[in-house]
Every structure is written in C-alpha cells, then in structure tokens.
Design a protein around this motif. Structure first.
Motif, PDB file in Angstrom:
ATOM      1  N   UNK A 229       0.793  -1.212   0.000  1.00 44.63           N
ATOM      2  CA  UNK A 229       0.000   0.000   0.000  1.00 44.63           C
ATOM      3  C   UNK A 229       0.832   1.271   0.000  1.00 44.63           C
ATOM      4  N   UNK A 230       2.044   1.211  -0.492  1.00 42.59           N
ATOM      5  CA  UNK A 230       2.899   2.399  -0.543  1.00 42.59           C
ATOM      6  C   UNK A 230       2.383   3.358  -1.598  1.00 42.59           C
ATOM      7  N   UNK A 231       2.625   4.629  -1.340  1.00 47.64           N
ATOM      8  CA  UNK A 231       2.348   5.621  -2.353  1.00 47.64           C
ATOM      9  C   UNK A 231       3.558   6.544  -2.410  1.00 47.64           C
ATOM     10  N   UNK A 232       3.807   7.113  -3.559  1.00 41.20           N
ATOM     11  CA  UNK A 232       4.968   7.981  -3.709  1.00 41.20           C
ATOM     12  C   UNK A 232       4.665   9.315  -3.044  1.00 41.20           C
ATOM     13  N   UNK A 233       5.608   9.803  -2.277  1.00 45.04           N
ATOM     14  CA  UNK A 233       5.466  11.067  -1.561  1.00 45.04           C
ATOM     15  C   UNK A 233       5.888  12.209  -2.464  1.00 45.04           C
ATOM     16  N   UNK A 234       4.991  13.151  -2.660  1.00 50.24           N
ATOM     17  CA  UNK A 234       5.265  14.339  -3.461  1.00 50.24           C
ATOM     18  C   UNK A 234       5.230  15.560  -2.545  1.00 50.24           C
ATOM     19  N   UNK A 235       6.403  16.113  -2.192  1.00 44.34           N
ATOM     20  CA  UNK A 235       6.426  17.259  -1.271  1.00 44.34           C
ATOM     21  C   UNK A 235       5.607  18.444  -1.788  1.00 44.34           C
ATOM     22  N   UNK A 236       5.734  18.757  -3.079  1.00 44.30           N
ATOM     23  CA  UNK A 236       5.016  19.907  -3.629  1.00 44.30           C
ATOM     24  C   UNK A 236       3.511  19.676  -3.603  1.00 44.30           C
TER      25      UNK A 236
ATOM     26  N   UNK B 271       8.388  26.070  -4.094  1.00 40.43           N
ATOM     27  CA  UNK B 271       9.327  25.083  -4.612  1.00 40.43           C
ATOM     28  C   UNK B 271      10.737  25.372  -4.092  1.00 40.43           C
ATOM     29  N   UNK B 272      11.083  26.622  -4.014  1.00 44.50           N
ATOM     30  CA  UNK B 272      12.420  27.004  -3.525  1.00 44.50           C
ATOM     31  C   UNK B 272      12.574  26.603  -2.058  1.00 44.50           C
ATOM     32  N   UNK B 273      11.546  26.839  -1.234  1.00 42.93           N
ATOM     33  CA  UNK B 273      11.621  26.449   0.173  1.00 42.93           C
ATOM     34  C   UNK B 273      11.772  24.933   0.295  1.00 42.93           C
ATOM     35  N   UNK B 274      11.023  24.192  -0.513  1.00 41.61           N
ATOM     36  CA  UNK B 274      11.121  22.729  -0.467  1.00 41.61           C
ATOM     37  C   UNK B 274      12.527  22.269  -0.846  1.00 41.61           C
ATOM     38  N   UNK B 275      13.105  22.907  -1.872  1.00 42.30           N
ATOM     39  CA  UNK B 275      14.483  22.552  -2.265  1.00 42.30           C
ATOM     40  C   UNK B 275      15.455  22.864  -1.138  1.00 42.30           C
ATOM     41  N   UNK B 276      15.268  24.016  -0.481  1.00 45.46           N
ATOM     42  CA  UNK B 276      16.142  24.397   0.630  1.00 45.46           C
ATOM     43  C   UNK B 276      16.016  23.415   1.790  1.00 45.46           C
TER      44      UNK B 276
ATOM     45  N   UNK C 124      13.129   7.568  13.719  1.00 40.19           N
ATOM     46  CA  UNK C 124      13.988   8.414  12.897  1.00 40.19           C
ATOM     47  C   UNK C 124      13.087   9.262  12.003  1.00 40.19           C
ATOM     48  N   UNK C 125      13.675  10.315  11.434  1.00 42.78           N
ATOM     49  CA  UNK C 125      12.895  11.255  10.638  1.00 42.78           C
ATOM     50  C   UNK C 125      13.073  11.001   9.142  1.00 42.78           C
ATOM     51  N   UNK C 126      11.973  10.764   8.459  1.00 41.28           N
ATOM     52  CA  UNK C 126      11.999  10.713   6.996  1.00 41.28           C
ATOM     53  C   UNK C 126      11.915  12.163   6.506  1.00 41.28           C
ATOM     54  N   UNK C 127      12.087  12.384   5.218  1.00 44.17           N
ATOM     55  CA  UNK C 127      11.998  13.744   4.687  1.00 44.17           C
ATOM     56  C   UNK C 127      10.603  14.319   4.933  1.00 44.17           C
ATOM     57  N   UNK C 128       9.578  13.491   4.779  1.00 52.83           N
ATOM     58  CA  UNK C 128       8.197  13.945   4.993  1.00 52.83           C
ATOM     59  C   UNK C 128       8.012  14.384   6.446  1.00 52.83           C
ATOM     60  N   UNK C 129       8.516  13.602   7.386  1.00 53.46           N
ATOM     61  CA  UNK C 129       8.401  13.947   8.799  1.00 53.46           C
ATOM     62  C   UNK C 129       9.213  15.201   9.117  1.00 53.46           C
ATOM     63  N   UNK C 130      10.332  15.373   8.427  1.00 55.78           N
ATOM     64  CA  UNK C 130      11.156  16.567   8.574  1.00 55.78           C
ATOM     65  C   UNK C 130      10.356  17.801   8.142  1.00 55.78           C
ATOM     66  N   UNK C 131       9.624  17.678   7.032  1.00 54.61           N
ATOM     67  CA  UNK C 131       8.800  18.787   6.559  1.00 54.61           C
ATOM     68  C   UNK C 131       7.671  19.106   7.543  1.00 54.61           C
ATOM     69  N   UNK C 132       7.181  18.089   8.240  1.00 56.59           N
ATOM     70  CA  UNK C 132       6.123  18.318   9.234  1.00 56.59           C
ATOM     71  C   UNK C 132       6.585  19.286  10.332  1.00 56.59           C
ATOM     72  N   UNK C 133       7.872  19.264  10.648  1.00 52.32           N
ATOM     73  CA  UNK C 133       8.415  20.176  11.657  1.00 52.32           C
ATOM     74  C   UNK C 133       8.158  21.617  11.236  1.00 52.32           C
TER      75      UNK C 133
END
Length: 189
Positions: free
Chosen positions: A24-31, A39-44, A95-104
C-alpha cells in the motif's frame, strides 16, 4: 504537470519505505502535500535534510539529529532528541523521513510547536524562513479559496521562471560554443 522529484532523493521515496509490510505504498510528493511551501523552500529544506543525513539512507536518526542541533547552536539532551523525533514520527521508526522533517516546518509555521521545544529551535535556527509564506489557516472559506487560486498560479510562475532560466543558460552556452568555434577556425587556417 510539474516535474517529479529526482530519483533517489528523499522527495522521491515511497512513504513507509523501510517500514515492515511495505504494501500500500504511495509515492510522496512534497510539492503536492506541502503546498504551503514554495518550490524554492522545499528545495532548501531538502538540501538541509541531505546535509544532516550523514548515513545517506534517506532518514535522520538520533545521532544525526544530535549533530544537527549542535551545529545549529541548540544542543539537546538524549531524552530531548527522542522527544523531538517522537513529536513528528508518524511511522514510529524512531527516525525522521523527509516527509516527517517537513512536518516540523509545517507545525512551526502553524504555531503548533511549544516555544521551549527542540523542534521549535530547529525550525527557528535553520535558515528556512517558513513565516514568509505560512501555513494556510483558512480563517474563512473565501480567503482560503482565493489563496488556493493564487497558490496554483504561483507554482506556474515559478516553473515558468525556472524554464526561462534554463533557456537563457542554453542560449549562452550555444553562443560560447559558436564563439569558440570561430576562434578555433582562426587557428586552423
């Protein structure tokens, strides 16, 4: 259609990767999920995440978070670090995934972090300014609707600006090559 994340980048990984029973995985799309950030903030943010992902495994573990907080000038106790991870650790892998990091940063922009928490310090001390765009609070329906329309056009403008920059760079490269060939032809005669 927006270009997808780079293969192998934390942004292109499947949610739940590394967790037991990967069905049941789905690809994570930050944008797509974190529309409150440009987009610039996400890249940073991805650059910051990669900088402290010393193991290059797509996660920031306890020791990597410890190093990050020390380098940001806000060292934490072992228990404090564990609590920081626990606050956004949705898959409970410690541990923190990128998605969890963005949640911060989402929680920081929404004012959902306590002033004295390590996560608040991380969001405040990192060089990413989440307050400029903020999280959609949707104080009222019409304000939220207008913001959604503006948001879509903002992404289009950013993509167009990136495409124009690439065209400009390609044209400059073409001109430099032509000038080089002309100069080269003077020497071959």
């Amino acid at each position: 259609p927006r270009p997808g994340p780079a293969p192998g980048s934390p942004a292109g990984r499947a949610v739940g990767e590394g967790s037991p029973g990967g069905s049941g995985r789905r690809v994570f799309s930050p944008a797509g999920e974190f529309r409150e950030f440009s987009r610039r903030q996400l890249r940073d943010m991805e650059r910051l995440f990669r900088q402290y992902d010393a193991g290059k495994d797509g996660f920031i573990d306890l020791m990597e978070l410890k190093l990050m907080m020390e380098k940001l000038g806000a060292p934490q106790t072992h228990l404090g670090l564990k609590n920081m991870i626990k606050e956004v650790d949705e898959d409970l892998d410690s541990k923190l995934s990128f998605r969890e990091f963005l949640l911060i940063f989402r929680k920081a922009a929404a004012g959902e972090l306590q002033e004295d928490s390590g996560l608040h310090a991380l969001a405040r001390l990192s060089e990413i300014d989440v307050s400029t765009e903020g999280v959609k609070g949707a104080k009222n329906f019409f304000e939220a609707k207008a913001q959604a329309i503006n948001e879509a056009s903002r992404f289009e403008e950013e993509i167009k600006a990136e495409q124009e920059e690439k065209k400009k760079q390609a044209e400059e490269l073409k001109q430099r090559k032509a000038a080089f060939k002309e100069l080269q032809s003077n020497f071959t005669q």
